[in-house]
Scaffold this motif. Sequence first.
Motif, PDB file in Angstrom:
ATOM      1  N   HIS A 224     -17.060  -4.006   2.974  1.00 57.47           N
ATOM      2  CA  HIS A 224     -16.221  -4.069   4.174  1.00 57.47           C
ATOM      3  C   HIS A 224     -15.002  -4.956   3.932  1.00 57.47           C
ATOM      4  O   HIS A 224     -13.874  -4.579   4.253  1.00 57.47           O
ATOM      5  CB  HIS A 224     -17.035  -4.587   5.368  1.00 57.47           C
TER       6      HIS A 224
ATOM      7  N   ASN B  44      -4.871  -3.125   3.617  1.00 57.00           N
ATOM      8  CA  ASN B  44      -3.731  -3.959   4.010  1.00 57.00           C
ATOM      9  C   ASN B  44      -2.921  -4.438   2.811  1.00 57.00           C
ATOM     10  O   ASN B  44      -1.971  -5.207   2.994  1.00 57.00           O
ATOM     11  CB  ASN B  44      -4.215  -5.173   4.818  1.00 57.00           C
TER      12      ASN B  44
ATOM     13  N   ARG C 103     -11.158  -3.456   3.728  1.00 55.18           N
ATOM     14  CA  ARG C 103     -10.159  -3.916   4.695  1.00 55.18           C
ATOM     15  C   ARG C 103      -8.970  -4.549   3.980  1.00 55.18           C
ATOM     16  O   ARG C 103      -7.812  -4.277   4.304  1.00 55.18           O
ATOM     17  CB  ARG C 103     -10.785  -4.894   5.674  1.00 55.18           C
TER      18      ARG C 103
END
Length: 88
Positions: free
Chosen positions: A25, A33, A29
Motif C-alpha cells: 500500500h 505520486n 501510493r
Amino acid sequence: MNLKKIRARKAADRRHRQLLRAANHVVSRRALNGQIEQADPAEIIAIAFGRYELRIDDDEALDYLNAVLAERGYALLTRDATVPEAHA
C-alpha cells in the motif's frame, strides 16, 4: 505436526501477508505520486497497527518496505531509511 504448531504457522503466515499488504500500500501510493524515495517505514508501522492491530518495530517495517521495493525494481532503503542503496 500438532494442532498448536499448525495454528502458530497459520498465524505467522497471516501476519506476514498483512505486513506485505501494508508495505504494498505504501509503495503503491508513493509510486503513484512519484515520491517513491519518500517511502517511510513509519507509514508501514501505522498501517499495520491501524488495519491489523499489529505492533512492529522500525527494523521489521524497513524489511517489509525493502522487500516490496526490491520486488518492483526500486532502490532499497538503508537502516536510516533516508538514503537509497545503489543496486550492484
